[in-house]
Design an enzyme around this catalytic site. Structure first.
Site, PDB file in Angstrom:
ATOM      1  CE  LYS A 191      -5.297   8.799 -14.888  1.00  0.00           C
ATOM      2  NZ  LYS A 191      -4.075   8.627 -14.112  1.00  0.00           N
ATOM      3  CB  CYS A 240      -7.855  -4.358  35.826  1.00  0.00           C
ATOM      4  SG  CYS A 240      -6.798  -5.682  35.220  1.00  0.00           S
ATOM      5  CD  GLU A 296       0.808   4.422 -16.107  1.00  0.00           C
ATOM      6  OE1 GLU A 296       0.869   4.973 -17.234  1.00  0.00           O
ATOM      7  OE2 GLU A 296       0.573   5.048 -15.066  1.00  0.00           O
ATOM      8  CB  SER A 317      -1.157  14.489 -19.054  1.00  0.00           C
ATOM      9  OG  SER A 317      -1.569  15.817 -19.161  1.00  0.00           O
TER      10      SER A 317
END
Ligand code: IVH
Length: 696
Positions: free
Chosen positions: A134, A439, A191, A95
Site C-alpha cells: 500500500k 560546570c 499511485e 477507495s
C-alpha cells in the site's frame, strides 16, 4: 505558431527525411526512457540521451505542425495553468476499506468476511488473493486512447477528479505511448509517489533556496506531501523538477471490453500485462492463499518495510479471480474484494517541551529535544537528539513547536521537521550555549568542527561521570553493576572525583548511598576488585583518550607492548602504528602530556590495576610467528583476552576451532571438546605455564 492540439491522434504526416528522423528520435527516446525510468537499467549515457532530446526539440520547433501529445519532449512541462479542470471519471475511483487492526487478526477478519460473502464452508479450498504494497502517495487515473496518454486525473472525490495531465507527463516512469494491440480506450490506475532519497534531495534543494532568500519556497514534511504538492502544481515546469515515481495496480475504463484487449482472468494476470505494456509494477506483488499466507505476507513485508526505497503504510489484499471480485461487488464506495491492512505509523506529531543540552564524555554538547511522550514505530518516544548546532538551526526546532517525530526500524528517533503553521507566536529560536550547562566552563566550537565542547575537562562533573562510565564499561575494564544511576550519585555526592577514587571506595561510603543495600555494595566492591586484573588494550581504551577506540587501543598495545612505551611515544613513533593517523597521534600525545592524566594512570597502578605487559611487537622477537593457537577452558591467572593479547603480541594467531593446522592448544580447567579434539589429532597441548614459557 500553430496551436497545438494535444489530443489529435493521427494527423496525416508528410513522408520527408526530416519527419522520418523525428519519428526515429521519438522511438529511440521512448526506448531509452523506459530502460532508464522503469527498468532502472539505462541503455545510453545521460549526455547521449540529452543530445537526442535536443535534436528532437529543435525539429519540433521548426515543424510545430508535427507536434504530438506522446512526444518525449512533452515531459518537460508546458505553460502554467490558472486552475485545474474538473473531470468526471468514466468509472468511479473507489477507495478501499482499511483494516486498522495492525495485528495478524486483521488479515483473518478479511478472509473470514470474503468466505462468508462467497458462502464458502470450512471444507472449501482457501481463497486466492493478490497481496500488494500500500503505497503512500496519490491515486492517479491514466487514460490512453489508441495507446497514447491523453489525460491524467487525480482521484478527487471519487466521482470527479482534477486534470493534471501536464504534470503527470513529466513523470519518466509513466509511458506516454503504449505498444500496438492495447485496447483503444484504456485507463490504468495506480499511485504517484516520491522515493525517500528523491524526497531528501528535494528538501535539501528547497533548504538551499530558502537560505538563498528565494521567496515562496518551503520544505515538505514527508514524501507524500511533496508528491501531492508536485501533482497539484499549476506550473508544470516546476512539477518537472519534482522527482515523482509511479506504480500501477488497477484498471479504470477499458473499451471495448472484449475487442483487442487480452482477457484477464485474474488480477495477477492483469498486473503482469500492465508490466509488459511498460508500466512499473512493484516487485513485491505476490499470490497468497488463505488467511495464513496473507498473515505471512504482512509479516514478511513488515520486516522489510524500512529497506524499501519508498514509504508504505500497509499492504493491500485483493481477491485474485476477477469473476469472484464481480460476485463480491461493492458496499457503498468500497469493494468487498479488497482491504488495506495497515502497519503501525512511523511518524507522529508531538510537541517540544524543552531543548536540553547534554554533555558527553569528551565534553561534546548535544542539544536534545524533550518531547511530550508519543507512541511511534512501536515504542514510546520522549527524547530526540538534534545532534549539533547546525542541525538544530537547520531544523529550527523551538520549545513549544509541534514537530513530526519519525522512528523507522531500530533507528534512533528523530525530529523530521517542524509544523510551521502551528508555531506559537513567541517561540524563541534555539541558541547553543557558550558555557557548559553543567560546570559553567567556556564551551567552544573549534574551526571546522560541528560540535561545541565544554573546556572544563574533568572539572566538569558531566564529563567525569561519563569518563567513569566509559572506564567501567564491559568493553573496558568492566566493573559489573556500576551503572549510570550509581555513578551519578557517587559524583554528585563528591565521593568520587576521579578514576582512582573508584578503587578507594569503602563499604561505608557505598552503603550510605540512597537505595543501596549492603549486599549490592559488597557486589560492587567485588566487581571493582575483579576489574583490577585487566589487559593493556582494555585499560588504554578505558582511559577515554579522544579518537582511541577499541581497535586502536589493541593496535597500540600490540605495537608497544607496555603502557610506558605508549605514554612516552612521540607523535612520529605513534604514526608508525597501523590505524593511527595524525589526528589520533596528536590526541594521544596531548593526553599523555597532561600531568593530571599521567597522575591518574600512576594512581590507578598504585591502587592495583594491572595487566600483563608484553614485548613491543615490532622490536622484540616473535616466537609465535606463523603459529595458530587455540585457547580452551579457564587459565589459572590469565584472562582469555590477556592470553590472546600476549599471543598476538608474539606474532601468533588465536583461532576458535581446532584443526590439523593448529600449532598448540592451550588448555585450562574445564576444557571441553576442543581438548578432546586436540588429543584425537595428536596436537601439542600446553597449560598456562607452558604458554608463558613459549612466549619467552
Ligand atoms: S487499490 C478499488 N492498491 O490506497 C480499489 N490502492 O483507498 C482501489 N493505494 O486511494 C484501490 N496502494 O491511493 C489499491 N496497491 C494498492 C494501493 C492503493 C495504495 C491507495 C490508493 C487508494 C487508497 C485506498
Amino acid at each position: 505558431m500553430a496551436t497545438l492540439d494535444l489530443f489529435s491522434l493521427e494527423p496525416a504526416q508528410p513522408d520527408t527525411a526530416a519527419h522520418q528522423r523525428l519519428l526515429a528520435l521519438r522511438e529511440q527516446l521512448h526506448a531509452h526512457g523506459h530502460a532508464y525510468y522503469v527498468l532502472d537499467a539505462p541503455t545510453v549515457p545521460d549526455a547521449e540521451y540529452d543530445r537526442l532530446f535536443r535534436e528532437l526539440q529543435t525539429l519540433e520547433a521548426v515543424h510545430p505542425e508535427w507536434a504530438s501529445a506522446d512526444s518525449p519532449t512533452q515531459r518537460v512541462g508546458g505553460k502554467p495553468l490558472d486552475a485545474f479542470t474538473s473531470v468526471r471519471h468514466a468509472v468511479p475511483m473507489l477507495s478501499i476499506r482499511t483494516e486498522t487492526d495492525t495485528e495478524s487478526t486483521g488479515a483473518q477478519a478479511f478472509d473470514a468476511r470474503v468466505r462468508k460473502e462467497l458462502e464458502l464452508s470450512d471444507s472449501d479450498a482457501a481463497v486466492e488473493y493478490v497481496a500488494e504494497l500500500k503505497f503512500d502517495g496519490l491515486a492517479m487515473n491514466l487514460r490512453y486512447q489508441q495507446g497514447v496518454l491523453v489525460q491524467a486525473t487525480t482521484r478527487g472525490d471519487g466521482e470527479y477528479g482534477e486534470d493534471v495531465t501536464q504534470n503527470i507527463r513529466t513523470i519518466g516512469q509513466i509511458p506516454l505511448r503504449l505498444p500496438e494491440g492495447v485496447p483503444p480506450v484504456l485507463e490504468v490506475r495506480g499511485e504517484v509517489y516520491m522515493r525517500r532519497d528523491d524526497f531528501e534531495a528535494l528538501n535539501e534543494r528547497q533548504r538551499n533556496r530558502i537560505a538563498a532568500g528565494e521567496k515562496g519556497e518551503k520544505t515538505f514534511v514527508n514524501p507524500r506531501n511533496a508528491a501531492a504538492g508536485a501533482v497539484r502544481q499549476l506550473d508544470p515546469g516546476i512539477a518537472a523538477q519534482r522527482p515523482l515515481s509511479f506504480f500501477a495496480y488497477g484498471l479504470g475504463e477499458v473499451t471495448p471490453a472484449t475487442a483487442g484487449g487480452p482477457q484477464f482472468g485474474t488480477h495477477f494476470a492483469m498486473l503482469q500485462t500492465l508490466k509488459s505494456w511498460g508500466f512499473p509494477v512493484a516487485a513485491e506483488v505476490d499470490i497468497a492463499r488463505g488467511a495464513t499466507e496473507l498473515i505471512a505476507y504482512h509479516q514478511h513485508i513488515g520486516a522489510r518495510r524500512d529497506t524499501l526505497p519508498f514509504d508504505i503504510d500497509g499492504v493491500v489484499y485483493k481477491v485474485n479471480s476477477l469473476a469472484l471480485q464481480q460476485r463480491l461487488g461493492f458496499v457503498t464506495r468500497e469493494p468487498r474484494w479488497a482491504v488495506a491492512h495497515k502497519y503501525p505509523a512511523q511518524e507522529q506529531l508531538t510537541t517540544v517541551l524543552a531543548i536540553d543540552v547534554q554533555v558527553g564524555r569528551t565534553g561534546k554538547l548535544t542539544p536534545v529535544a524533550k518531547l511530550a511522550p508519543v507512541f511511534v514505530g512501536g515504542v514510546t518516544v520522549t527524547n530526540a537528539t538534534l545532534h549539533n548546532e547546525d542541525e538544530a538551526r537547520r531544523k529550527d526546532v523551538r520549545v513549544g513547536d509541534t514537530v513530526i517525530v519519525r522512528r523507522a526500524g531500530d533507528v534512533i528517533p528523530e525530529v523530521v521537521s517542524v509544523v510551521a503553521e502551528k508555531r506559537v507566536a513567541d517561540a524563541a529560536q534555539f541558541t547553543m550555549p557558550h558555557i557548559c550547562p553543567v560546570c559553567q566552563s567556556a564551551a567552544v566550537r573549534e574551526e571546522g568542527e560541528a560540535d561545541y565542547r565544554c573546556t572544563g575537562g574533568l572539572f566538569c562533573s558531566a564529563q567525569r561521570k561519563q569518563a567513569i562510565l566509559h572506564f567501567a564499561q564491559r568493553r573496558a575494564v568492566e566493573v559489573e553493576g556500576l551503572g549510570d544511576k550509581l555513578v551519578e550519585q557517587l559524583v554528585d555526592a563528591n565521593v568520587i572525583r576521579n578514576l582512582p577514587d573508584l578503587y578507594r571506595l569503602g563499604l561505608n561510603a557505598l552503603a550510605s548511598l540512597d537505595r543501596m543495600a549492603d549486599r549490592s555494595a559488597l557486589n560492587i566492591l567485588e566487581a571493582l576488585e575483579k576489574s583490577k586484573r585487566t589487559t593493556l588494550p582494555r585499560f588504554l581504551f578505558g582511559l577515554g583518550i579522544r579518537h582511541v577506540g577499541e581497535a586502536t587501543a589493541k593496535e597500540l598495545a600490540r605495537h608497544f607492548g607496555t603502557l610506558d612505551a605508549v605514554m612516552d611515544a612521540s607523535e612520529e613513533t605513534l604514526l608508525g602504528v597501523s590505524d593511527v593517523g595524525p589526528i589520533v597521534a596528536k590526541s594521544i600525545r596531548t593526553f599523555f602530556e597532561q600531568p593530571h592524566n599521567r597522575e591518574v594512570v600512576e594512581q590507578l597502578r598504585a591502587c592495583g590495576v594491572s595487566w600483563p605487559e608484553g614485548a613491543p611487537a615490532d622490536a622484540g622477537p616473535k616466537p609465535l610467528a606463523g603459529m595458530t593457537l587455540v585457547l580452551t577452558g579457564t587459565l589459572p591467572t590469565l584472562g582469555r583476552d590477556a592470553a590472546k593479547d600476549l599471543i598476538e603480541a608474539a606474532g601468533g594467531k588465536v583461532s576458535g576451532s581446532v584443526s590439523k593446522k593448529t600449532s598448540y592448544v592451550v588448555a585450562g580447567s574445564e576444557a571441553g571438546s576442543k581438548l578432546d579434539k586436540a588429543r584425537e589429532l595428536g596436537l601439542a597441548v600446553l597449560d598456562e605455564a607452558g604458554l608463558l614459557e613459549l612466549l619467552k
